[in-house]
Design a protein around this motif. Structure first.
Motif, PDB file in Angstrom:
ATOM      1  N   PHE A 147      -5.447   4.885  17.169  1.00 38.30           N
ATOM      2  CA  PHE A 147      -4.621   6.186  16.767  1.00 38.30           C
ATOM      3  C   PHE A 147      -5.776   6.824  15.985  1.00 38.30           C
ATOM      4  CE2 PHE A 147      -3.140   3.279  13.514  1.00 38.30           C
ATOM      5  CZ  PHE A 147      -3.272   3.795  12.365  1.00 38.30           C
ATOM      6  N   SER A 148      -5.604   7.877  15.981  1.00 42.09           N
ATOM      7  CA  SER A 148      -6.607   8.892  14.892  1.00 42.09           C
ATOM      8  C   SER A 148      -5.862  10.214  14.931  1.00 42.09           C
ATOM      9  CB  SER A 148      -8.010   9.010  15.375  1.00 42.09           C
ATOM     10  OG  SER A 148      -8.669   9.971  14.457  1.00 42.09           O
ATOM     11  N   SER A 149      -5.982  10.563  13.651  1.00 43.84           N
ATOM     12  CA  SER A 149      -5.282  12.319  13.545  1.00 43.84           C
ATOM     13  C   SER A 149      -6.153  13.268  13.797  1.00 43.84           C
ATOM     14  CB  SER A 149      -4.758  12.396  11.970  1.00 43.84           C
ATOM     15  OG  SER A 149      -5.771  12.147  11.102  1.00 43.84           O
ATOM     16  N   GLY A 150      -7.618  12.877  13.950  1.00 43.08           N
ATOM     17  CA  GLY A 150      -8.551  13.852  13.762  1.00 43.08           C
ATOM     18  C   GLY A 150      -8.612  14.350  12.356  1.00 43.08           C
ATOM     19  N   PHE A 151      -9.746  15.386  12.110  1.00 43.57           N
ATOM     20  CA  PHE A 151      -9.784  16.012  10.919  1.00 43.57           C
ATOM     21  C   PHE A 151      -8.906  17.018  10.507  1.00 43.57           C
ATOM     22  CE2 PHE A 151     -14.056  14.277  11.595  1.00 43.57           C
ATOM     23  CZ  PHE A 151     -14.187  13.456  10.651  1.00 43.57           C
ATOM     24  N   VAL A 152      -8.019  16.630   9.388  1.00 46.78           N
ATOM     25  CA  VAL A 152      -6.750  17.749   8.997  1.00 46.78           C
ATOM     26  C   VAL A 152      -6.921  18.591   7.983  1.00 46.78           C
ATOM     27  CG1 VAL A 152      -4.484  17.939   8.986  1.00 46.78           C
ATOM     28  CG2 VAL A 152      -5.309  15.970  10.482  1.00 46.78           C
ATOM     29  N   THR A 153      -6.903  19.908   7.890  1.00 41.31           N
ATOM     30  CA  THR A 153      -7.024  20.627   6.613  1.00 41.31           C
ATOM     31  C   THR A 153      -5.570  20.507   6.188  1.00 41.31           C
ATOM     32  OG1 THR A 153      -8.751  22.091   7.652  1.00 41.31           O
ATOM     33  CG2 THR A 153      -7.397  22.820   5.774  1.00 41.31           C
ATOM     34  N   GLY A 154      -5.572  19.883   5.093  1.00 41.77           N
ATOM     35  CA  GLY A 154      -4.275  19.711   4.322  1.00 41.77           C
ATOM     36  C   GLY A 154      -3.651  20.837   3.655  1.00 41.77           C
ATOM     37  N   SER A 155      -2.520  20.755   3.096  1.00 41.93           N
ATOM     38  CA  SER A 155      -1.877  21.917   2.381  1.00 41.93           C
ATOM     39  C   SER A 155      -0.925  21.411   0.994  1.00 41.93           C
ATOM     40  CB  SER A 155      -0.900  22.599   3.320  1.00 41.93           C
ATOM     41  OG  SER A 155      -0.056  23.569   2.687  1.00 41.93           O
ATOM     42  N   SER A 156      -1.178  22.296   0.095  1.00 40.21           N
ATOM     43  CA  SER A 156      -0.214  21.782  -1.056  1.00 40.21           C
ATOM     44  C   SER A 156       0.871  22.887  -1.128  1.00 40.21           C
ATOM     45  CB  SER A 156      -1.078  21.842  -2.159  1.00 40.21           C
ATOM     46  OG  SER A 156      -1.866  23.258  -2.461  1.00 40.21           O
ATOM     47  N   ASN A 157       1.343  23.440  -0.360  1.00 39.93           N
ATOM     48  CA  ASN A 157       2.327  24.476  -0.389  1.00 39.93           C
ATOM     49  C   ASN A 157       3.685  23.984  -0.347  1.00 39.93           C
ATOM     50  OD1 ASN A 157       2.204  24.306   2.240  1.00 39.93           O
ATOM     51  ND2 ASN A 157       1.649  26.455   2.654  1.00 39.93           N
TER      52      ASN A 157
END
Length: 236
Positions: A99-109
């Protein structure tokens, strides 16, 4: 004559009641019980791991999860990944299909992206962030660590001496979506398996078939009453 007529009316009413009544309540109870059992058996527990919320780390970095339960990785700012590794080779994918999510641009909103993983058994699952330098900096974790020499501390130490990182080319082994999407899916699943709704008194709402039975019963009793009155008027 009047005595015979009274016996006739009583017999007619009993026949109508036997034909149209009594079955609905039993059927409704059986349906509700079966639906409740199905709903309970299909539910699973969900635990959360925050990715990059407190620096280069998974929080928590260790979880114990039962087989069949889910883990949600919530991504915060920093372009992180969560990728499965073997204990002996940290910072590298366990296999081409791990399993792998790939690179994910996160959020703090308040609505971060979520990668949902279903845990199939209780064997140790080692994982890391594949962003350059993150795994070596200690951004690693484990699900169901077990006991023995294979500890998270040892895995972290080995990661620190590893050169480079990599991740699979595709998102695989889990579901990537928004937190709201996960909540909607859970609500939809709960509603579809919940079976009969309940009233404020806790009784099951009647189904369409039960409502039809009740209507037929009422109609039958009404017809019996009209016939009885007409016959009584004739003999009087």
């Amino acid at each position: 004559m009047k005595t015979s007529f009274g016996a006739f009316v009583l017999m007619w009413t009993q026949l109508v009641s036997a034909q149209y009544g009594g079955g609905g309540e039993t059927s409704m109870t059986t349906t509700t019980t079966a639906a409740t059992t199905k709903s309970s058996s299909s539910l699973s527990s969900v635990q959360t791991i925050n990715v990059g919320k407190s620096g280069l780390k998974f929080s928590p970095d260790t979880l114990n999860v039962a087989a069949g339960d889910k883990v949600e990785f919530h991504f915060f700012p920093g372009d992180h990944s969560v990728t499965q590794a073997s204990f002996d080779k940290p910072c590298r994918p366990l296999s081409d299909s791990s399993f792998s999510s790939g690179f994910v641009t996160g959020s703090s909103n308040g609505s971060p992206p979520v990668f949902t993983l279903t845990v199939n058994d209780t064997k140790p699952i080692w994982f890391y962030c594949g962003q350059v330098g993150h795994c070596q900096a200690g951004m690693v974790g484990v699900i169901n660590p077990g006991s023995g020499a294979n500890t998270l501390s040892a895995f972290n130490t080995a990661a620190g001496s590893t050169t480079g990182s990599s991740v699979p080319a595709n998102i695989q082994g889990g579901i990537l979506g928004k937190e709201s999407d996960q909540s909607s899916a859970s609500t939809s699943t709960s509603a579809s398996t919940g079976g009969s709704s309940t009233t404020s008194a806790g009784a099951s709402s009647p189904s369409a078939a039960n409502s039809a039975d009740n209507l037929n019963y009422s109609t039958g009793v009404s017809v019996a009453g009209i016939l009885a009155l007409m016959t009584a008027g004739f003999f009087i």
